[in-house]
Design a protein around this motif. Structure first.
Motif, mmCIF file in Angstrom:
data_model
loop_
_atom_site.group_PDB
_atom_site.id
_atom_site.type_symbol
_atom_site.label_atom_id
_atom_site.label_comp_id
_atom_site.label_asym_id
_atom_site.label_seq_id
_atom_site.Cartn_x
_atom_site.Cartn_y
_atom_site.Cartn_z
ATOM 1 N N LEU B 18 34.890 34.496 39.016
ATOM 2 C CA LEU B 18 33.940 35.478 39.791
ATOM 3 C C LEU B 18 33.355 34.509 40.931
ATOM 4 O O LEU B 18 32.711 35.025 41.979
ATOM 5 N N LEU B 21 34.876 35.642 44.493
ATOM 6 C CA LEU B 21 34.010 36.995 44.964
ATOM 7 C C LEU B 21 32.702 36.781 45.453
ATOM 8 O O LEU B 21 32.244 37.171 46.392
ATOM 9 N N LEU B 24 32.484 35.322 48.794
ATOM 10 C CA LEU B 24 32.883 36.452 49.785
ATOM 11 C C LEU B 24 31.551 37.253 49.931
ATOM 12 O O LEU B 24 31.108 37.282 51.306
ATOM 13 N N ILE B 25 30.884 37.871 49.068
ATOM 14 C CA ILE B 25 29.911 38.530 48.982
ATOM 15 C C ILE B 25 28.604 37.796 49.816
ATOM 16 O O ILE B 25 28.056 38.373 50.629
ATOM 17 N N ILE B 41 38.549 37.080 54.296
ATOM 18 C CA ILE B 41 38.462 37.800 53.053
ATOM 19 C C ILE B 41 40.164 37.733 52.430
ATOM 20 O O ILE B 41 40.480 37.747 51.217
ATOM 21 N N THR B 45 41.234 36.343 48.657
ATOM 22 C CA THR B 45 41.659 37.210 47.777
ATOM 23 C C THR B 45 42.876 36.974 47.369
ATOM 24 O O THR B 45 43.172 36.889 46.288
ATOM 25 N N TYR B 86 41.817 40.701 41.675
ATOM 26 C CA TYR B 86 41.907 39.926 43.150
ATOM 27 C C TYR B 86 43.143 40.588 43.714
ATOM 28 O O TYR B 86 43.035 40.790 45.183
ATOM 29 N N LEU B 89 41.787 43.929 45.267
ATOM 30 C CA LEU B 89 40.914 43.739 46.430
ATOM 31 C C LEU B 89 41.746 43.234 47.482
ATOM 32 O O LEU B 89 41.486 43.743 48.728
ATOM 33 N N HIS B 90 42.704 42.558 47.411
ATOM 34 C CA HIS B 90 43.821 41.828 48.462
ATOM 35 C C HIS B 90 44.356 43.170 49.187
ATOM 36 O O HIS B 90 44.400 43.351 50.280
ATOM 37 N N THR B 93 41.974 45.227 51.198
ATOM 38 C CA THR B 93 41.735 44.477 52.321
ATOM 39 C C THR B 93 42.843 45.054 53.474
ATOM 40 O O THR B 93 42.501 45.231 54.379
#
Lengths: 330, 205
Positions: B18, B21, B24-25, B41, B45, B86, B89-90, B93
């Protein structure tokens, strides 16, 4: 004449206060101090008189203030990229392929003493000391958009004078059709050279008429100060209508040639990086689209913007390419 | 005892997985995602996907080499699912920040740009693996079929690394590290098999 449409960007998006004050107070000061002495007229100023104005400090380093004048060849209506982003996000492969590396590694670059050789097809080849170059012509403030081939962009307040002013000073031979720029290269200093397969020293080039175009800037500073090393100290070129890699950094030689010089990225991959490499939203990089770009320093949801032909400098430079197929000669 | 050990290790793996992530957050909240936030980003990811996927492939060779840590087997699932997380998420993005949700632009990209083609293919290969990661799915499919399906993870990992190579500027050698590690892990299997056969042959003789 102002380049670009001032209405491009809403006022809400204009430069941060601190940046604004820093930049424009200085400019206001200069306006009164230099009262209207600008590019065209500035060429007429003798080097002697300029020496008083500029007082080039021997061993000037990054961060040293430069005495500058206004230029009509500046881009308006764009928010300037912050000094922090300009100096922490660099492609300078001699100091590492990651964009965060040059700021840490480029301190090793010995920017004084520094000489620039002017050689090749020229009547009188000559080697200039960097301080002589700095005081040859008035240094102008010129804001240019900067578009990287990797599809990101910045807006940079450079300091320098047109390369044409230097070229005019020593009569290239009529046979000179191209100009080559060679960057500093020393494996002992630039230990990161082997992180890529580029053939060193870094080489770039322009056609003679491109090199003579007033927008082509022999550049010594940014934000009114001496160039930080990672930005190409002590002298580089900036060609705002071409992808950033054309604008060679830390130049040690300018060579006049009768044929197109071989240039680093073009040699690396001819298919991906053409000799001309004019910013062109209609010619994609083989691996990504060039239609849009990401403006550096904006939040991730607001970075995307449309890429303009010749990076928005078409009015000034399109005529250089009349009759040329820009899809073929990309 | 073993149950506790695996619980502790799993917790550590969760925390570790985690971290990318979380960074990034935190970066987005403090407006500190670097000069090119979109690129940050995307890279973070993508790199997390490849690293975690590679780690998941390391579990089995490690167990075979060091029988004493045989109990780490369940980490494969945790790591594999995080890799898929991930990867998703990638992909998101790309869909949101690069293609701007423009379906035509995405179709053109997938058709035209091989690094995107192979990247999307890698995600599509991971999708059924993530979907069949439950014990229920294993029972339903039967161990043999499930195992055969999950061999796709090797293809996905190789595609992922090719995607990385095709995406960097030509002449840039950054992906070499993860490539070597993946190559070692892929070679480890036949080498370990061969070693086991040799030992068994020796014992039989």
């Amino acid at each position: 004449m102002l380049i670009g449409k001032p209405s491009d960007i809403p006022s809400s998006e204009i430069t941060s206060k601190e940046q604004y004050d820093r930049y424009f107070n200085r400019r206001r000061f200069l306006r009164s101090a230099v009262s209207g002495a600008v590019a065209a007229g500035a060429a007429a100023l003798g080097a002697e008189r300029l020496a008083e104005v500029i007082s080039p400090s021997i061993g000037a380093l990054a961060g040293t203030k430069l005495q500058t004048v206004k230029s009509p060849l500046t881009t308006s209506g764009e928010e300037l990229t912050s000094l922090k982003d300009l100096t922490n996000y660099n492609n300078f492969y001699e100091f590492g392929v990651d964009k965060g590396q040059p700021v840490m590694n480029a301190g090793a670059l010995p920017t004084r003493p520094w000489t620039l050789r002017v050689e090749g097809l020229v009547k009188k080849p000559k080697t200039f000391d960097i301080d002589t170059l700095l005081s040859m012509r008035p240094l102008e403030d010129r804001v240019y958009r900067h578009r990287c081939v990797e599809a990101w962009s910045m807006v940079i307040p450079w300091v320098g004078y047109s390369l044409s002013e230097l070229i005019n000073a020593f009569d290239p031979l009529p046979s000179a059709k191209y100009v080559q720029f060679l960057s500093y290269f020393d494996k002992k200093v630039e230990k990161w050279w082997s992180e890529s397969t580029i053939l060193w020293p870094y080489s770039e080039g322009l056609r003679m008429d491109e090199a003579m175009h007033p927008l082509t800037l022999l550049t010594f500073g940014l934000y009114g100060e001496v160039l930080p090393n990672q930005n190409g100290a002590p002298v580089r070129v900036v060609i705002p209508w071409k992808y950033g890699f054309k604008s060679a950094k830390s130049i040690v030689a300018i060579r006049f040639l009768d044929k197109q010089p071989s240039t680093s990225w073009n040699q690396q991959s001819e298919r991906e990086y053409g000799f001309y490499s004019n910013v062109n939203p209609n010619v994609d990089h083989p691996r990504w689209s060039q239609k849009t770009e990401r403006r550096i320093g904006q939040p991730f949801y607001a970075q995307r913007r449309t890429t303009l032909m010749f990076n928005g400098y078409g009015e000034q430079v399109a005529s250089l390419y009349n009759g040329m197929d820009l899809k073929k000669n990309f | 005892m073993t149950l506790n050990k695996i619980k502790i290790l799993k917790t550590l793996v969760w925390i570790g997985c985690l971290i990318p992530l979380g960074r990034l957050i935190y970066g987005a909240a403090t407006n500190d995602l670097g000069a090119d936030a979109t690129a940050t980003i995307t890279f973070a990811t993508g790199l997390a996907t490849l690293r975690i996927l590679t780690l998941s492939l390391a579990v089995t060779p490690v167990r075979r080499l060091i029988p004493a840590v045989g109990w780490i087997g369940p980490l494969r699932k945790t790591l594999g699912l995080f890799a898929f997380f991930y990867a998703t998420l990638h992909l998101a993005t790309y869909v949101a920040l690069y293609a701007g949700f423009d379906v035509n632009a995405m179709a053109a990209d997938i058709a035209k740009r091989r690094y995107i083609t192979i990247g999307v293919a890698a995600w599509l290969l991971l999708l059924p693996l993530a979907a069949t990661s439950t014990n229920w799915a294993i029972r339903k499919m039967g161990g043999k079929r499930w195992k055969r399906l999950h061999k796709l993870v090797y293809v996905a990992a190789v595609f992922g690394v090719i995607h990385y190579w095709w995406q960097v500027k030509s002449g840039v050698l950054t992906p070499i590290g993860i490539t070597v590690v993946l190559a070692v892990l892929l070679l480890a299997r036949p080498v370990l098999d061969w070693n086991q056969r040799r030992k068994m042959a020796a014992r039989a003789a």
